[in-house]
Design a protein around this motif. Structure first.
Motif, mmCIF file in Angstrom:
data_model
loop_
_atom_site.group_PDB
_atom_site.id
_atom_site.type_symbol
_atom_site.label_atom_id
_atom_site.label_comp_id
_atom_site.label_asym_id
_atom_site.label_seq_id
_atom_site.Cartn_x
_atom_site.Cartn_y
_atom_site.Cartn_z
ATOM 1 N N HIS A 16 30.344 27.063 9.066
ATOM 2 C CA HIS A 16 31.261 27.854 9.906
ATOM 3 C C HIS A 16 32.615 27.165 10.091
ATOM 4 O O HIS A 16 33.365 27.514 11.001
ATOM 5 N N SER A 17 32.929 26.243 9.218
ATOM 6 C CA SER A 17 34.208 25.531 9.303
ATOM 7 C C SER A 17 35.382 26.493 9.120
ATOM 8 O O SER A 17 35.292 27.467 8.359
ATOM 9 N N PRO A 18 36.504 26.246 9.798
ATOM 10 C CA PRO A 18 37.693 27.104 9.636
ATOM 11 C C PRO A 18 38.421 26.856 8.323
ATOM 12 O O PRO A 18 39.415 27.519 8.038
ATOM 13 N N ILE A 19 37.983 25.892 7.517
ATOM 14 C CA ILE A 19 38.569 25.642 6.209
ATOM 15 C C ILE A 19 37.510 25.831 5.134
ATOM 16 O O ILE A 19 36.309 25.702 5.383
ATOM 17 N N SER A 20 37.942 26.158 3.921
ATOM 18 C CA SER A 20 37.014 26.398 2.815
ATOM 19 C C SER A 20 36.380 25.093 2.353
ATOM 20 O O SER A 20 37.053 24.069 2.250
ATOM 21 N N VAL A 21 35.084 25.148 2.060
ATOM 22 C CA VAL A 21 34.358 23.991 1.544
ATOM 23 C C VAL A 21 33.613 24.409 0.281
ATOM 24 O O VAL A 21 32.971 25.459 0.237
ATOM 25 N N VAL B 280 29.295 27.005 -1.487
ATOM 26 C CA VAL B 280 30.558 27.343 -0.818
ATOM 27 C C VAL B 280 30.214 27.849 0.578
ATOM 28 O O VAL B 280 29.138 28.405 0.801
ATOM 29 N N ASN B 281 31.135 27.646 1.520
ATOM 30 C CA ASN B 281 30.852 28.091 2.889
ATOM 31 C C ASN B 281 31.424 29.485 3.147
ATOM 32 O O ASN B 281 32.039 30.115 2.268
ATOM 33 N N LEU B 282 31.237 29.958 4.368
ATOM 34 C CA LEU B 282 31.660 31.318 4.723
ATOM 35 C C LEU B 282 33.173 31.494 4.604
ATOM 36 O O LEU B 282 33.649 32.550 4.189
ATOM 37 N N LYS B 283 33.946 30.464 4.992
ATOM 38 C CA LYS B 283 35.396 30.572 4.938
ATOM 39 C C LYS B 283 35.864 30.743 3.497
ATOM 40 O O LYS B 283 36.804 31.501 3.228
ATOM 41 N N PHE B 284 35.239 30.044 2.571
ATOM 42 C CA PHE B 284 35.559 30.199 1.157
ATOM 43 C C PHE B 284 35.381 31.662 0.744
ATOM 44 O O PHE B 284 36.248 32.244 0.083
ATOM 45 N N CYS B 285 34.260 32.252 1.131
ATOM 46 C CA CYS B 285 33.993 33.649 0.773
ATOM 47 C C CYS B 285 35.002 34.585 1.423
ATOM 48 O O CYS B 285 35.455 35.558 0.810
ATOM 49 N N GLU B 286 35.386 34.276 2.666
ATOM 50 C CA GLU B 286 36.344 35.109 3.390
ATOM 51 C C GLU B 286 37.713 35.077 2.706
ATOM 52 O O GLU B 286 38.363 36.112 2.549
ATOM 53 N N VAL B 287 38.158 33.896 2.299
ATOM 54 C CA VAL B 287 39.480 33.741 1.692
ATOM 55 C C VAL B 287 39.521 34.334 0.293
ATOM 56 O O VAL B 287 40.457 35.061 -0.070
ATOM 57 N N THR B 288 38.516 34.035 -0.527
ATOM 58 C CA THR B 288 38.550 34.430 -1.940
ATOM 59 C C THR B 288 38.040 35.840 -2.201
ATOM 60 O O THR B 288 38.393 36.448 -3.215
ATOM 61 N N GLY B 289 37.194 36.350 -1.304
ATOM 62 C CA GLY B 289 36.599 37.659 -1.538
ATOM 63 C C GLY B 289 35.336 37.601 -2.377
ATOM 64 O O GLY B 289 34.670 38.616 -2.593
ATOM 65 N N TYR B 290 34.980 36.398 -2.876
ATOM 66 C CA TYR B 290 33.752 36.228 -3.655
ATOM 67 C C TYR B 290 32.578 35.921 -2.730
ATOM 68 O O TYR B 290 32.724 35.190 -1.762
ATOM 69 N N SER B 291 31.409 36.460 -3.077
ATOM 70 C CA SER B 291 30.191 36.117 -2.339
ATOM 71 C C SER B 291 29.603 34.830 -2.918
ATOM 72 O O SER B 291 29.980 34.397 -4.021
ATOM 73 N N LEU B 292 28.666 34.247 -2.196
ATOM 74 C CA LEU B 292 28.009 33.021 -2.650
ATOM 75 C C LEU B 292 27.354 33.229 -4.010
ATOM 76 O O LEU B 292 27.499 32.402 -4.918
ATOM 77 N N THR B 293 26.637 34.336 -4.176
ATOM 78 C CA THR B 293 25.922 34.585 -5.433
ATOM 79 C C THR B 293 26.881 34.800 -6.607
ATOM 80 O O THR B 293 26.499 34.568 -7.756
ATOM 81 N N GLU B 294 28.118 35.232 -6.331
ATOM 82 C CA GLU B 294 29.084 35.490 -7.407
ATOM 83 C C GLU B 294 29.703 34.209 -7.962
ATOM 84 O O GLU B 294 30.243 34.210 -9.067
ATOM 85 N N GLY C 262 35.030 19.624 -2.184
ATOM 86 C CA GLY C 262 36.421 19.997 -1.993
ATOM 87 C C GLY C 262 36.598 20.784 -0.709
ATOM 88 O O GLY C 262 35.783 21.648 -0.382
ATOM 89 N N VAL C 263 37.638 20.442 0.048
ATOM 90 C CA VAL C 263 37.976 21.203 1.251
ATOM 91 C C VAL C 263 39.394 21.735 1.064
ATOM 92 O O VAL C 263 40.289 21.024 0.597
ATOM 93 N N LYS C 264 39.594 23.016 1.422
ATOM 94 C CA LYS C 264 40.875 23.671 1.170
ATOM 95 C C LYS C 264 41.289 24.486 2.392
ATOM 96 O O LYS C 264 40.456 25.111 3.044
ATOM 97 N N GLU C 265 42.596 24.469 2.643
ATOM 98 C CA GLU C 265 43.154 25.232 3.765
ATOM 99 C C GLU C 265 44.253 26.142 3.246
ATOM 100 O O GLU C 265 45.142 25.717 2.504
ATOM 101 N N ASP C 266 44.204 27.403 3.641
ATOM 102 C CA ASP C 266 45.193 28.391 3.209
ATOM 103 C C ASP C 266 46.552 28.064 3.828
ATOM 104 O O ASP C 266 46.708 28.040 5.052
#
Length: 322
Positions: free
Chosen positions: A37-42, A54-68, A135-139
């Motif tokens: 639930h981190s506010p940055i992508s992991v 990948v965490n939830l933020k990654f999916c939220e930013v990229t639009g990809y689901s975990l399985t994708e 890797g951790v990423k922030e928009d």
């Protein structure tokens, strides 16, 4: 120690170990929840770059689901703004066991682009062998947009959107360097509007501002994309014509500007006509430094005004006689 005491001691030791394991398990649950639930992508990949988590933020930013994304390489996100050398240097850094910090330009599932500030760290086993990367990423797309706007504001005239004085002098310096290196010529056209003050005084500053915007628009259509049209302030503009091959070229552009100004301007309900006086200086014939080139073009412009306005004059007497 009796057998009973020994059994009690073992039970106590076992209870202590179980309590410690439960405590560690609780810590791991908290860490997992914090990452998820981190506010940055992991993102976690194996050593070859295949995505394992990948965490939830990654999916939220990229639009990809975990399985994708599981099992895929992060290059599915790769944008087109960064050279291949950028990625080679990144891999060289992390494969050597060092942390990497930088900015990615990535493409989301819907085709939109995002700038991300990223850090990638190698994960090693007890023997020091790299097993994974995290890797951790922030928009930072909004920050990039604001930086671009600030940069444009610093170098653009707020009213017309043309290059301002600061950017003009930078472009002029570049033109000087280029012309000296190539042994070529370029010209400055210094322009001052004829009749602008009367319109501004009669119809107000709003009408005057809109007229200046319309003037800037017409001027940009009179030159090549590689040339520079800048606003120096008030109703004064200046043009840099690069790489001229013949002395007549600046005059041809000046005539094109005069022709463009022959049609009236329609500002709201107002129809008005303004002229323009133009002075021309040429590098290196008239001068070889920026200030002298501007001064000579400015003086030639005032000569054009004194000769009846809505005209142009070369600074060089030799060019005038041709």
């Amino acid at each position: 120690m009796t057998e009973s005491d020994e059994l009690a001691a073992r039970n106590k030791q076992l209870e202590s170990q179980i309590a410690e394991l439960k405590s560690r398990e609780e810590v791991l649950r908290k860490l997992a929840a914090a990452v998820e639930h981190s506010p940055i992508s992991v993102m976690i990949t194996d050593v070859s770059g295949r995505i394992e988590y990948v965490n939830l933020k990654f999916c939220e930013v990229t639009g990809y689901s975990l399985t994708e994304v599981i099992g895929h390489n992060p290059r599915i996100l790769k944008g087109d703004a960064l050279p291949e050398q950028f990625y080679r240097e990144m891999w060289t850094t992390i494969l050597s066991g060092r942390e990497w910090h930088g900015e990615f330009h990535n493409r989301n599932k819907d085709g939109s682009y995002v700038w991300e500030l990223a850090s990638i760290s190698p994960i090693m086993d007890p023997s020091g062998v790299i097993t994974h990367f995290v890797g951790v990423k922030e928009d930072i797309s909004e920050l990039k947009r604001l930086q671009k706007e600030l940069g444009q504001m610093a170098h653009s005239d707020r009213l017309t959107g043309l290059p301002n004085r600061a950017l003009f002098f930078d472009r002029l310096e570049q033109a000087l360097i280029h012309a000296r290196r190539k042994r070529s010529r370029f010209a400055l056209l210094f322009l001052d509007l004829d009749g602008f003050k009367a319109i501004n005084d009669t119809h107000g500053h709003q009408a005057g501002d809109e007229l200046l915007q319309a003037v800037a628009h017409r001027l940009t259509f009179c030159v090549r994309e590689s040339d520079t049209v800048a606003r120096m302030g008030g109703d004064e503009f200046i043009i840099i014509l690069g790489d001229i091959n013949h002395w007549e070229e600046p005059g041809l552009v000046a005539r094109k500007v005069l022709e463009a100004f022959s049609s009236p301007f329609h500002i709201g309900e107002i129809t008005c006509t303004v002229g323009v006086s133009i002075g021309i200086s040429v590098f290196p014939d008239d001068a070889e430094d920026a200030n002298k080139l501007i001064s000579k073009a400015d003086f030639a412009m005032y000569e054009a005004k004194r000769s009846g306005k809505n005209n142009f004059r070369y600074s060089s007497m030799e060019y005038r006689r041709r």
